[in-house]
Design a protein around this motif. Structure first.
Motif, mmCIF file in Angstrom:
data_model
loop_
_atom_site.group_PDB
_atom_site.id
_atom_site.type_symbol
_atom_site.label_atom_id
_atom_site.label_comp_id
_atom_site.label_asym_id
_atom_site.label_seq_id
_atom_site.Cartn_x
_atom_site.Cartn_y
_atom_site.Cartn_z
ATOM 1 N N LEU A 185 0.830 -1.212 0.000
ATOM 2 C CA LEU A 185 0.000 0.000 0.000
ATOM 3 C C LEU A 185 0.858 1.254 0.000
ATOM 4 O O LEU A 185 0.562 2.231 -0.705
ATOM 5 C CB LEU A 185 -0.929 0.001 1.219
ATOM 6 N N VAL A 186 1.934 1.224 0.780
ATOM 7 C CA VAL A 186 2.833 2.387 0.835
ATOM 8 C C VAL A 186 3.504 2.598 -0.521
ATOM 9 O O VAL A 186 3.615 3.732 -1.017
ATOM 10 C CB VAL A 186 3.896 2.189 1.938
ATOM 11 N N LYS A 187 3.947 1.504 -1.134
ATOM 12 C CA LYS A 187 4.606 1.616 -2.439
ATOM 13 C C LYS A 187 3.672 2.215 -3.479
ATOM 14 O O LYS A 187 4.084 3.025 -4.326
ATOM 15 C CB LYS A 187 5.075 0.237 -2.889
ATOM 16 N N LYS A 188 2.394 1.853 -3.424
ATOM 17 C CA LYS A 188 1.410 2.344 -4.384
ATOM 18 C C LYS A 188 0.877 3.726 -4.011
ATOM 19 O O LYS A 188 0.172 4.354 -4.811
ATOM 20 C CB LYS A 188 0.240 1.363 -4.486
ATOM 21 N N GLY A 189 1.185 4.176 -2.814
ATOM 22 C CA GLY A 189 0.671 5.467 -2.366
ATOM 23 C C GLY A 189 -0.763 5.390 -1.875
ATOM 24 O O GLY A 189 -1.436 6.423 -1.741
ATOM 25 N N TRP A 190 -1.236 4.172 -1.567
ATOM 26 C CA TRP A 190 -2.616 3.995 -1.118
ATOM 27 C C TRP A 190 -2.685 4.063 0.406
ATOM 28 O O TRP A 190 -3.024 3.077 1.079
ATOM 29 C CB TRP A 190 -3.152 2.665 -1.604
ATOM 30 N N ILE A 191 -2.346 5.189 0.955
ATOM 31 C CA ILE A 191 -2.375 5.370 2.400
ATOM 32 C C ILE A 191 -3.160 6.639 2.730
ATOM 33 O O ILE A 191 -3.496 7.421 1.843
ATOM 34 C CB ILE A 191 -0.953 5.435 2.998
ATOM 35 N N GLY A 192 -3.425 6.836 4.012
ATOM 36 C CA GLY A 192 -4.208 8.006 4.404
ATOM 37 C C GLY A 192 -5.631 7.908 3.880
ATOM 38 O O GLY A 192 -6.311 6.881 4.014
ATOM 39 N N ASP A 193 -6.089 8.945 3.225
ATOM 40 C CA ASP A 193 -7.442 8.960 2.664
ATOM 41 C C ASP A 193 -7.600 8.017 1.475
ATOM 42 O O ASP A 193 -8.719 7.757 1.036
ATOM 43 C CB ASP A 193 -7.813 10.383 2.222
ATOM 44 N N ALA A 194 -6.475 7.513 0.933
ATOM 45 C CA ALA A 194 -6.519 6.637 -0.246
ATOM 46 C C ALA A 194 -6.511 5.150 0.104
ATOM 47 O O ALA A 194 -6.339 4.309 -0.779
ATOM 48 C CB ALA A 194 -5.337 6.955 -1.159
#
Length: 236
Positions: A185-194
């Protein structure tokens, strides 16, 4: 069928524990505990060190928003697994297992594979009230699972080499699978509101105390699997 120790076995086990504990009672001095450490115990402590460093790295990310701290937080539990694997190897190699080592192993595992992954989840965005309840339940399930293991390991059937044939419930180091998922998730940028799957509101207004991320249910399911009595995971 659950194997139970015979009275003679129980008596022998109690005598061994008494003798093992006596070494700590007979040793005086400010650093007597350190002197009683075996090599395997020091390896186990390194597992706890890695878990602690993961926790502080997560905290540093929350303060600075610097990705390098987040990647360190994700990497340290994996390093902890390496030490968790080798402490048993070292203990058998040195023929120096101890009661202290068993307790150290459980405490280190709780830090590296319970608290550290839960804080990582909070760090990447699982921050609603119900998210934190799920994460706390995950930690407490790991705590209960480790306590049960220490109390009942002698009752689990053994193979010819004297090793337990299976684990009762998921071993807590399996939480590294969740850490691996969070790394993706971190690698894809799917963190926080995403965060994938988003949130649902179980009660009250959206954004209130009844909101929870759907993905947070994974931690609850994982915790339930750790404390399960009927789930038996074969030892490799």
């Amino acid at each position: 069928m659950t194997q139970r120790p015979t009275p003679s076995t129980s008596s022998s086990s109690s005598e061994l524990k008494s003798n093992a504990l006596q070494q700590y009672a007979d040793t005086d001095g400010h650093f007597s505990l350190v002197r009683n450490f075996r090599l395997a115990d020091l390896v186990t402590i390194m597992n706890g060190f890695c878990g602690s460093m993961s926790i502080f790295s997560s905290a540093n990310y929350l303060l600075t928003n610097d990705d390098k701290h987040l990647w360190r937080a994700l990497a340290f539990p994996l390093a902890g697994l390496m030490f968790d694997f080798f402490d048993g190897k070292v203990a058998r190699w040195r023929n120096s297992s101890s009661l202290l080592g068993q307790e150290l192993d459980s405490l280190a595992d709780l830090i590296s594979f319970g608290v550290a992954p839960a804080l990582l989840a909070f760090t990447i965005g699982f921050r609603t009230l119900l998210d934190t309840v799920a994460l706390t339940g995950f930690i407490c399930s790991g705590l209960a699972r480790l306590a049960r293991f220490n109390a009942t390991v002698a009752l689990v059937p053994k193979d010819a080499a004297g090793k337990s044939k299976y684990f009762e419930g998921l071993p807590i180091p399996t939480s590294l699978a969740i850490v691996g998922g969070m790394s993706y998730l971190v690698k894809k940028g799917w963190i926080g509101d995403a965060l994938p799957l988003g949130t649902i509101t179980l009660w009250g207004p959206p954004g209130g105390v009844g909101e929870i991320h759907l993905a947070a249910f994974l931690f609850g399911i994982w915790g339930a699997a750790m404390v399960s009595k009927t789930l038996r995971v074969p030892k490799l």
